[in-house]
Write a protein that holds these residues in place. Structure first.
Motif, PDB file in Angstrom:
ATOM      1  N   UNK A 279     -81.653  32.620 -14.434  1.00  0.00           N
ATOM      2  CA  UNK A 279     -81.157  32.596 -13.063  1.00  0.00           C
ATOM      3  C   UNK A 279     -82.165  33.218 -12.102  1.00  0.00           C
ATOM      4  N   UNK A 280     -82.482  32.474 -11.035  1.00  0.00           N
ATOM      5  CA  UNK A 280     -83.292  32.985  -9.926  1.00  0.00           C
ATOM      6  C   UNK A 280     -82.429  33.094  -8.680  1.00  0.00           C
ATOM      7  N   UNK A 281     -81.769  31.986  -8.310  1.00  0.00           N
ATOM      8  CA  UNK A 281     -80.805  31.966  -7.199  1.00  0.00           C
ATOM      9  C   UNK A 281     -81.421  32.433  -5.891  1.00  0.00           C
ATOM     10  N   UNK A 282     -82.518  31.789  -5.504  1.00  0.00           N
ATOM     11  CA  UNK A 282     -83.172  32.157  -4.244  1.00  0.00           C
ATOM     12  C   UNK A 282     -82.369  31.698  -3.036  1.00  0.00           C
ATOM     13  N   UNK A 283     -81.992  30.413  -3.008  1.00  0.00           N
ATOM     14  CA  UNK A 283     -81.261  29.898  -1.848  1.00  0.00           C
ATOM     15  C   UNK A 283     -79.894  30.546  -1.712  1.00  0.00           C
TER      16      UNK A 283
END
Length: 362
Positions: free
Chosen positions: A268-272
């Motif tokens: 998981x990065x979940x930048x937006x």
């Protein structure tokens, strides 16, 4: 030419180039892995927690909690997700976002962990935030604050620690002030080279175990290092008591390569999603009218075009790039990508961001 083998007696299949590099990286990491900070504490866990609870009140008085229930809940969720992957301490962890413009995060004894509004505005993904919070959890699980206070005060810390259980009395005020001054100095400036490297390693481990892409720690450090050079944006990780920033980035990169589950893992990065949570968040000093606005990239948009329409100058494209963790003003953008913009005015003001100026007559 014969295929490369790690050793003559090893069984045949040969190692690929990628496997060889990972083996070499593992050997390098063995040299880079921090040794546990060599110190001890004479405080019990309950005393640590009481010191943290008492100091927590002073932290809130000094900085104030961020007035955003949604962000407070979000920081707590990220923190608890990491705690589940950390060593058991018996502490009840508490995560608080502070209304402070400084780019900082720190931990008190007993599981009290803080991130500032300034750090939230500078981070660009949930994964980046997770590695920072994981680093602070590492300070707690390693009891770094208690060890530092033990080193600073020696056996008299037994008395001071007990005073922390009931510091309200007038006769205890001076001793508690001495203890809290040293405590705040340590948490704001860092715990020294070995302790910081140990917490970096723990933070990376916790983040990977929790399903985050802990390689984002490297991106976060690199951008903050560049901002520190350009505009003096400070983070306690880069203070004099911490390891050299370049060394720290290199170690984090190698550790993430070795500890990580490999390229095939879904992390998981979940930048937006992370940036969407920051809409309307105050930016800069308290009382400033600057706020973050989150923009979704439209077809054909570029950073210079966005900078021209928002700020009236394409020269500020690099500023937008840095704010969003991009190294160049000509960095390619993707449709729907979210970008942070710093604007003047109260939340709710509409920003019109067209991919190109409207043609005459429209």
């Amino acid at each position: 030419m014969h295929p490369f083998h790690w050793c003559a007696s090893c069984p045949s299949p040969s190692l690929t180039r990628r496997q060889v590099l990972r083996v070499l990286a593992a050997g390098t990491a063995a040299l880079l892995l921090p040794r546990p900070a060599r110190a001890f504490t004479i405080l019990s866990s309950s005393q640590e927690e009481e010191i943290g609870r008492t100091a927590h009140k002073e932290i809130l008085q000094r900085f104030g909690a961020l007035d955003s229930p949604s962000l407070q809940a979000f920081v707590a969720r990220v923190g608890q997700r990491l705690v589940e992957e950390a060593e058991y301490t018996g502490f009840e962890y508490r995560f608080t976002a502070l209304d402070a413009p400084e780019v900082n995060a720190f931990a008190l004894p007993g599981g009290f962990i803080y991130v500032t509004r300034g750090l939230l505005t500078e981070a660009n993904s949930e994964a980046e935030l997770a590695t920072v919070v994981g680093h602070e959890i590492g300070h707690v699980t390693s009891h770094h604050a208690a060890k530092q206070l033990t080193r600073a005060f020696g056996l008299q810390f037994l008395t001071l620690g007990l005073i922390a259980l009931s510091p309200g009395g007038r006769e205890h005020a001076a001793k508690w002030a001495t203890l809290s001054t040293e405590l705040f100095s340590r948490i704001l400036l860092g715990y020294g080279r070995e302790a910081e490297l140990e917490s970096d390693e723990k933070g990376i481990r916790y983040a990977f175990r929790a399903g985050y892409d802990a390689r984002q720690m490297v991106n976060f450090f690199r951008i903050l290092q560049l901002k520190a050079r350009l505009a003096g944006v400070g983070y306690h990780a880069f203070s004099a008591t911490h390891p050299d920033t370049i060394e720290r980035i290199d170690r984090a990169r190698v550790l993430a390569e070795v500890i990580g589950p490999g390229a095939a893992a879904e992390l998981r990065v979940a930048a937006d999603e992370y940036k969407a949570r920051l809409e309307g968040l105050p930016y800069g000093e308290k009382g400033s009218s600057k706020r973050l606005r989150i923009h979704e990239v439209a077809p054909g948009e570029t950073l210079p075009a966005i900078a021209r329409q928002v700020y009236g100058s394409e020269a500020r494209a690099y500023e937008v790039a840095l704010l969003n963790g991009l190294r160049r003003e000509d960095a390619p953008l993707t449709l729907g990508q979210r970008l942070k913009l710093v604007v003047e005015g109260p939340p709710g003001r509409h920003l019109r961001l067209d991919p190109k100026p409207p043609e005459e007559g429209q």
